[in-house]
Design a protein around this motif. Structure first.
Motif, PDB file in Angstrom:
ATOM      1  N   UNK A 180       0.857  -1.180   0.000  1.00  0.00           N
ATOM      2  CA  UNK A 180       0.000   0.000   0.000  1.00  0.00           C
ATOM      3  C   UNK A 180       0.892   1.228   0.000  1.00  0.00           C
ATOM      4  N   UNK A 181       0.864   1.961  -1.099  1.00  0.00           N
ATOM      5  CA  UNK A 181       1.682   3.161  -1.212  1.00  0.00           C
ATOM      6  C   UNK A 181       0.937   4.350  -0.630  1.00  0.00           C
ATOM      7  N   UNK A 182       1.621   5.465  -0.378  1.00  0.00           N
ATOM      8  CA  UNK A 182       0.935   6.658   0.117  1.00  0.00           C
ATOM      9  C   UNK A 182      -0.101   7.167  -0.886  1.00  0.00           C
ATOM     10  N   UNK A 183      -1.136   7.810  -0.365  1.00  0.00           N
ATOM     11  CA  UNK A 183      -2.134   8.479  -1.191  1.00  0.00           C
ATOM     12  C   UNK A 183      -1.856   9.976  -1.144  1.00  0.00           C
ATOM     13  N   UNK A 184      -1.827  10.599  -2.292  1.00  0.00           N
ATOM     14  CA  UNK A 184      -1.511  12.016  -2.382  1.00  0.00           C
ATOM     15  C   UNK A 184      -2.762  12.780  -2.796  1.00  0.00           C
TER      16      UNK A 184
END
Length: 382
Positions: free
Chosen positions: A191-195
């Motif tokens: 799960x990558x960061x949400x921008x």
């Protein structure tokens, strides 16, 4: 002429008028008794009026609090959930929310003011999160996240690599000027960061694929070391709905926290606004939301079998596997647990500011009595 005159004869006396001492004492006693009776009647009437007024006030406050919480919770997840990974965008569950306003980082936060100081400074995307406050004064913190009715709520793919201020999308159906969008990489293993970003006010929709310029209140090329052009072509763009404009500066998605603060007040903290907690703040954040709320407690309703046809819920406390710390670790396992949450149950204890002369309730109150004993919460009212 003879003048009339009156001469008392011997053994005659003038008539005497008035009350005797005994009669005066009896009258005073009767007047005192009547005064006491009238005073008691007025005292009882005043007490009942205070009680009735207090009950009406807290009933209205409680109804308003429940209405507002119900509104936010029912809309929770709109914009980034809806139809599974193929239609909705629930792959964003648990992603770290990197967000800034006018170039100043909002999340992850340096800290949150009371009564939200028990919440992790790293905010992760989820429809509803309960931060357990045990049975302490104030109780739990509830976090809700939702878009505000974007035209299109399905993720959109990139057509080419992302630019620092441009989204090159396969299509921009549903996107409008000033919309708030969430950029996230879709992966089954991480799960990558949400921008969070904002579409420029100069954007004009056209047919086919095109570049969508970014600018505005919530635009920043890099937030918390996450830059726009660091996302791969596999990333997705989710439209969360309309953002602020000059004419409507308060327009934005609903990312809020609710908790009971000092003086029996339900407080609201807007995650998409900077902290403004000075006495002279024109738009305070956190802000007073509802008066008369003494404590707030909540439970999750979860569906562990994943079969919609069964429509069965199991109520669980926001502890253990469902504690905020475990739900928001940012792992795929935590995200899977988040997806089992289907409902939330809230209990509010209301308290009036007007004191009664005599105690009117016990020193404790048991909440969620319709649930198993392990889920019941004993609140201290002293």
């Amino acid at each position: 002429m003879k003048m009339p005159y009156n001469i008392l004869q011997p053994n005659q006396s003038a008539a005497q008028g008035g009350f005797s001492l005994i009669e005066l004492m009896v009258g005073l006693v009767i007047g005192l008794v009547l005064s006491l009776v009238i005073f008691n009647v007025l005292n009882v009437n005043e007490g009942r009026k205070r009680t009735t007024t207090s009950l009406n006030d807290i009933n209205q406050s409680g109804s308003y609090a429940v209405y507002q919480l119900d509104k936010f919770i029912r809309s929770a997840g709109s914009g980034f959930t809806g139809g599974g990974d193929q239609v909705g965008a629930d792959f964003t569950f648990g992603c770290r929310l990197d967000m800034a306003i006018n170039g100043t980082q909002l999340t992850p936060a340096t800290s949150f003011p009371a009564p939200f100081n028990t919440v992790s400074n790293t905010v992760r995307v989820a429809p509803v999160i309960i931060v357990d406050g045990a049975a302490g004064v104030g109780g739990d913190v509830i976090i809700t996240m939702a878009g505000n009715a974007g035209l299109g709520e399905s993720p959109t793919s990139f057509a080419s690599p992302v630019g620092a201020a441009t989204l090159n999308l396969t299509n921009h159906a549903g996107l409008r000027a000033n919309d708030i969008v969430l950029i996230a990489d879709k992966s089954a293993t991480a799960i990558s960061p949400c921008l969070m970003q904002q579409v420029s006010s100069t954007f004009t929709p056209t047919g086919g694929a095109s570049a969508v310029p970014l600018a505005g209140t919530y635009y920043a090329a890099t937030i918390n070391a996450t830059s726009i052009n660091s996302f791969s072509e596999a990333a997705q763009v989710i439209n969360l709905g309309a953002g602020p404009t000059a004419a409507l500066p308060e327009l934005r998605p609903n990312f809020n926290m609710f908790a009971v603060g000092a003086n029996n007040s339900l407080m609201k903290h807007d995650l998409m606004q900077a902290v403004q907690n000075t006495q002279t703040a024109a738009n305070p954040n956190p802000s007073l939301y509802v008066d008369g709320v003494y404590q707030m407690q909540a439970l999750y309703g979860v569906d562990n079998d994943g079969v919609a046809a069964t429509a069965s819920l199991t109520w669980v406390a926001p502890t253990g596997a469902y504690s905020a710390a475990n739900l928001l670790t940012g792992t795929t396992a935590a995200a899977a647990t988040l997806k089992t949450i289907k409902a939330i149950k809230i209990a509010l204890i209301m308290r009036t500011a007007l004191l009664e002369r005599d105690p009117v309730s016990a020193s404790t109150m048991v909440l969620f009595q319709d649930n198993a004993a392990s889920l019941q919460v004993t609140a201290n009212l002293t």
